[in-house]
Enzyme design. Structure first.
Site, mmCIF file in Angstrom:
data_model
loop_
_atom_site.group_PDB
_atom_site.id
_atom_site.type_symbol
_atom_site.label_atom_id
_atom_site.label_comp_id
_atom_site.label_asym_id
_atom_site.label_seq_id
_atom_site.Cartn_x
_atom_site.Cartn_y
_atom_site.Cartn_z
ATOM 1 C CB CYS A 258 -1.317 -0.190 1.166
ATOM 2 S SG CYS A 258 -0.271 0.263 2.413
ATOM 3 C CG HIS A 307 -4.725 -0.877 3.984
ATOM 4 N ND1 HIS A 307 -3.490 -1.566 3.087
ATOM 5 C CD2 HIS A 307 -5.457 -0.373 2.721
ATOM 6 C CE1 HIS A 307 -4.307 -1.312 1.732
ATOM 7 N NE2 HIS A 307 -5.382 -1.295 1.519
ATOM 8 C CG HIS A 319 -6.590 -0.076 -1.481
ATOM 9 N ND1 HIS A 319 -6.459 -1.232 -0.871
ATOM 10 C CD2 HIS A 319 -8.313 -0.345 -1.992
ATOM 11 C CE1 HIS A 319 -7.890 -1.800 -0.782
ATOM 12 N NE2 HIS A 319 -8.437 -1.315 -1.496
#
Length: 348
Positions: A258, A307, A319
């Site tokens: 990420c 994240h 993402h």
């Protein structure tokens, strides 16, 4: 009488052994999810399929979490391991059978297509594919040079000294065309691998290395600009890699995690540091109402931000997910809404 007692004793021993073996086999049919695991990696490891794993565990999505106990389907409900040894060539000129290790991005690249084209042609609503699935493809296998790539043999660069990648191109082919080495081509474009994409803009002269970065920020920046980054370009660059697989620590189009995805997208415009998710959180400025180009953060497996993604507007963000690769998701999704920490603006 003694013979009868002996027979009963032997029967109890054999029965107990059978129960013990059955219990051992049952315990071997479950696995505890560890960091980095995905349904696809587990299906490959245990010679089954993602769909079989989801079915036996009654999963409605591809999301799993660390510490979760999953049942492994028996051989009768999963694909035999020797099925994965099928030839990698497509069955016909317009179809391809998915092999172990394939992703939509890899298949699309192989047949000179985009991920979106491949999904549209096969009516796919997600980036999930499974072993032995037959996909329609309309490109030609990259193992042989397609005739449609001939025009790319005499390309031209624009006034800024850049070149748009065509189907059938490779770094060596482009470097040869513009009389530079592959290492020079990679250096002036900040490439860490030999992977390139159709419509990707590459600098093809050393002089463009100094002129291009100064001209990029001068393009009209929308009101949603997050400082030094051109938001429109940032979002366009991010969407270009939809379908690229997840890779722990990955910072290149061969695989992203990420924060590595954010790093790669932002460095196309500015010189920046490779931060972790927590690092981006600490150096960015909080915003109460996220705008396109802002970073959104989530708490997925431990305390603090673990994240992140890029906000696109309309409650959508892009993402690199561990089970999906690069994809677009919604902040209103039940999984993400419960883990949302907030938005911040990055401009370094």
């Amino acid at each position: 009488m003694k013979k009868r007692q002996l027979a009963l004793s032997l029967g109890a021993i054999v029965g107990g052994t059978f129960l013990y073996q059955a219990s051992a086999e049952a315990s071997a049919s479950t696995v505890q999810v560890k960091a980095g695991d995905t349904l696809w990696s587990l299906s490959t490891k245990y010679h089954t399929t993602v769909e079989a794993l989801k079915s036996v565990n009654k999963l409605s999505s591809n999301t799993i979490h660390i510490g979760q106990t999953l049942s492994i389907p028996s051989a009768s409900t999963s694909q035999p391991s020797n099925k994965e040894e099928q030839p990698s060539a497509p069955a016909t000129g317009s179809t391809y059978k998915v092999q172990s290790g394939d992703t939509l991005w890899k298949v699309a690249t192989r047949f000179n297509m985009s991920v979106e084209e491949l999904k549209r042609l096969n009516a796919l609503s997600s980036n999930i594919i499974y072993i032995n699935q037959t996909l329609k493809v309309n490109g030609s296998n990259s193992a042989s040079t397609p005739t449609t790539s001939k025009p790319a043999e005499t390309p031209s660069k624009d006034a800024n000294g850049t070149y748009k990648v065509q189907r059938g191109d490779s770094l060596s082919k482009i470097a040869s065309t513009f009389h530079i080495s592959v290492s020079e081509l990679k250096q002036i474009n900040g490439l860490t691998s030999n992977t390139i994409y159709v419509n990707q803009q590459l600098k093809v002269s050393k002089s463009s290395q100094t002129t291009t970065p100064t001209t990029k920020p001068s393009t009209s920046t929308p009101s949603t600009s997050n400082g030094t980054l051109n938001v429109s370009q940032m979002i366009s660059d991010a969407k270009r890699y939809i379908g690229v697989p997840y890779k722990w620590g990955g910072t290149t189009p061969s695989g992203f995690d990420c924060s590595g995805f954010i790093y790669y997208v932002t460095k196309q415009q500015i010189s920046t540091t490779r931060y972790t998710t927590a690092g981006y959180w600490s150096v960015s400025t909080p915003v109460s109402n996220p705008q396109p180009g802002d970073l959104v953060f989530f708490n997925t497996y431990s305390s603090g931000p673990t994240h992140m993604g890029i906000y696109l507007g309309n409650r959508q963000f892009i993402h690199a997910g561990s089970s999906t690769g690069v994809t677009i998701a919604s902040l209103d999704n039940s999984y993400w809404s419960k883990r949302y920490l907030g938005a911040k603006r990055f401009s370094k």
